[in-house]
Scaffold this active site. Structure first.
Site, PDB file in Angstrom:
ATOM      1  NE  ARG A  58      -4.025  75.201 -52.236  1.00  0.00           N
ATOM      2  CZ  ARG A  58      -3.889  73.899 -51.971  1.00  0.00           C
ATOM      3  NH1 ARG A  58      -4.835  73.271 -51.309  1.00  0.00           N
ATOM      4  NH2 ARG A  58      -2.821  73.238 -52.361  1.00  0.00           N
ATOM      5  CD  GLU A  95       6.507  69.626 -52.266  1.00  0.00           C
ATOM      6  OE1 GLU A  95       5.485  70.321 -52.349  1.00  0.00           O
ATOM      7  OE2 GLU A  95       7.465  69.898 -51.531  1.00  0.00           O
TER       8      GLU A  95
HETATM    9  P1  AMP Z   1       3.792  71.139 -58.064  1.00  0.00           P
HETATM   10  O1  AMP Z   1       3.076  70.391 -59.163  1.00  0.00           O
HETATM   11  O2  AMP Z   1       4.802  70.287 -57.363  1.00  0.00           O
HETATM   12  O3  AMP Z   1       4.359  72.456 -58.546  1.00  0.00           O
HETATM   13  O4  AMP Z   1       2.710  71.455 -56.963  1.00  0.00           O
HETATM   14  C1  AMP Z   1       1.863  72.490 -57.147  1.00  0.00           C
HETATM   15  C2  AMP Z   1       0.491  72.208 -56.588  1.00  0.00           C
HETATM   16  O5  AMP Z   1       0.498  71.457 -55.379  1.00  0.00           O
HETATM   17  C3  AMP Z   1      -0.152  73.511 -56.311  1.00  0.00           C
HETATM   18  O6  AMP Z   1      -1.427  73.486 -56.894  1.00  0.00           O
HETATM   19  C4  AMP Z   1      -0.200  73.619 -54.808  1.00  0.00           C
HETATM   20  O7  AMP Z   1      -1.498  73.957 -54.421  1.00  0.00           O
HETATM   21  C5  AMP Z   1       0.157  72.259 -54.267  1.00  0.00           C
HETATM   22  N1  AMP Z   1       1.328  72.250 -53.380  1.00  0.00           N
HETATM   23  C6  AMP Z   1       2.489  71.560 -53.588  1.00  0.00           C
HETATM   24  N2  AMP Z   1       3.345  71.719 -52.588  1.00  0.00           N
HETATM   25  C7  AMP Z   1       2.757  72.543 -51.712  1.00  0.00           C
HETATM   26  C8  AMP Z   1       3.166  73.102 -50.459  1.00  0.00           C
HETATM   27  N3  AMP Z   1       4.360  72.827 -49.894  1.00  0.00           N
HETATM   28  N4  AMP Z   1       2.298  73.941 -49.831  1.00  0.00           N
HETATM   29  C9  AMP Z   1       1.100  74.222 -50.392  1.00  0.00           C
HETATM   30  N5  AMP Z   1       0.662  73.722 -51.551  1.00  0.00           N
HETATM   31  C10 AMP Z   1       1.479  72.899 -52.217  1.00  0.00           C
END
Ligand code: AMP
Length: 172
Positions: A58, A95
């Site tokens: 995305r 996450e």
């Molecule tokens: P992070 O590495 O934990 O900051 O996660 C970021 C990536 O995971 C981004 O590229 C988001 O597209 C996706 N992502 C993580 N958590 C969510 C969420 N709750 N809703 C949508 N996308 C998420």
């Protein structure tokens, strides 16, 4: 215009306990989508980037559209095994899973040491953005900021990032 109205909450996706923020309704609304890119352009232009780096998948959508508006280069950070030439790799924790990201070693050849802004749809824990920072360092870019559509503030992702401006348009 309240961009939050175009982001739909999806409970328990892709795993139980995760509240997924679905940005596809925003992309599908011509006014919301163009307003998003215009607001990102206003916020990111003062950072004077030479490159926008977007993360698969995305992040590509936002970084590519914004790069055209700013008249700067777009560099894709990709999932493993997708890039055809010599690449740097970085492991990271998401996450809800772990993974690896890669970038072409010569991705900043056109402007060596160029100024780089990292662009993604959502910052959650910050693990993806942090891994991208490590790739930018390996490739010799100069990190000058971050731009996200959505920031999940309660996860405090920005605390794991270097001390450069972090722009986000929608906060939860
Ligand atoms: P992070 O590495 O934990 O900051 O996660 C970021 C990536 O995971 C981004 O590229 C988001 O597209 C996706 N992502 C993580 N958590 C969510 C969420 N709750 N809703 C949508 N996308 C998420």
């Amino acid at each position: 215009m309240d961009l939050k109205q175009y982001i739909k909450d999806v409970p328990d996706f892709p795993e139980p306990g995760i509240l997924f923020r679905d940005i596809t309704p925003l992309l599908a609304d011509g006014v919301a989508w163009s307003t998003t890119i215009e607001r990102m352009r206003e916020a990111v232009a003062p950072l004077r980037p030479d490159y926008l780096v977007g993360m698969e998948s995305r992040g590509f959508i936002f970084a590519a559209a914004l790069a055209v508006q700013l008249g700067v280069g777009f560099v894709p950070v990709r999932k493993p095994g997708k890039l055809p030439r010599a690449a740097f790799s970085q492991d990271y924790a998401l996450e809800y899973r772990t993974d690896r990201l890669e970038v072409h070693q010569d991705c900043f050849a056109a402007v060596p040491g160029g100024r780089v802004v990292v662009v993604d749809d959502v910052i959650a824990t910050g693990g993806t953005a942090k891994a991208t920072v490590d790739l930018i360092r390996q490739a010799g870019g100069t990190l000058v900021g971050f731009c996200f559509l959505v920031e999940l503030g309660f996860l405090q992702g920005r605390t794991v990032l270097p001390k450069v401006p972090v722009i986000s348009l929608v906060h939860y």
